[in-house]
Enzyme design. Sequence first.
Site, PDB file in Angstrom:
ATOM      1  N   ASN A 108       0.948  -1.204  -0.011  1.00 24.59           N
ATOM      2  CA  ASN A 108       0.527  -0.023   0.221  1.00 24.59           C
ATOM      3  C   ASN A 108       1.118   1.170   0.426  1.00 24.59           C
ATOM      4  OD1 ASN A 108      -3.025  -1.225   0.505  1.00 24.59           O
ATOM      5  ND2 ASN A 108      -1.862  -2.453   2.046  1.00 24.59           N
ATOM      6  N   GLU A 109       1.346   1.846  -0.699  1.00 25.17           N
ATOM      7  CA  GLU A 109       1.622   3.528  -1.613  1.00 25.17           C
ATOM      8  C   GLU A 109       1.273   3.475  -1.556  1.00 25.17           C
ATOM      9  OE1 GLU A 109       5.373   2.274  -1.403  1.00 25.17           O
ATOM     10  OE2 GLU A 109       5.810   0.781  -2.890  1.00 25.17           O
TER      11      GLU A 109
END
Length: 254
Positions: free
Chosen positions: A153-154
């Site tokens: 989850n950037e």
Amino acid sequence: MISHPPRIEVSASSDAASKKLAARIAAAIRHRETEGGHYVLGLATGSTPIPLYRELIRLHREEGLSFRNVIGFNLDEYLGIPADDPNSFRTFMFEQLFDHIDLPVPNIHIPDGTIETGEIESYCAGYEAAIAAAGGIDLQILGIGRSGHIGFNEPPSPADSRTRRVTLDPVTREDAAATFGGLGNVPVEAITMGVGTILEAREIAMMAWGAGKAAIVAKALRETPSPALPASLLQNHGNVTIILDDAAATYLDR
Ligand code: PGA
């Protein structure tokens, strides 16, 4: 909403910290087995969990810890990488853990990085459904990337994001370049559990080792929770332990 701050545990070394966490996991697995139930463990890849997996293997070999009642769900996998590629997270998990313990193979869940583009969405919904069918995750193990990611989850990743196809942050790809033998070989996309998926785990243990993680750990704990720093969203969970070695805790007041 009442905010329950994460507990912070600092140890002299990653080995010492990992042994403590492994002992807690072992006790929880054994306790659940006495109740006749499954223990659902959310698993992570990367260099961070290696000492934890080493200790879990030792507990299996030397202290009779069985994983037969454990169900595993891995956070993420690169897209476009065959399952048997040396750099797939599936390969990593078998080499670092599954080949050395008695966790039944049907209990292993790792996102499939070879899924056809048109099927990714339904595949991800199926992954979520499998977690739910297992009763949800008891303990999610996490590392933290220098980009501030948890799983893949950037930034930006909303608190309610679910398992999905994502594009990797340039910092994440840079950090993987050596392993892949050059930046050009690092996949551009991945499948990851969402932040919302992670936050539904009943307990979360986020580990970080070394000076290279000190700055992002301090930001994740201090900044107002925001999708711009996905790890900061852990502040809102209420049952999180941040497990650090001395070097990763450099910028925290203790
Ligand atoms: P690392 O990666 O364990 O290899 O430092 C952590 C992460 O990206 O979550």
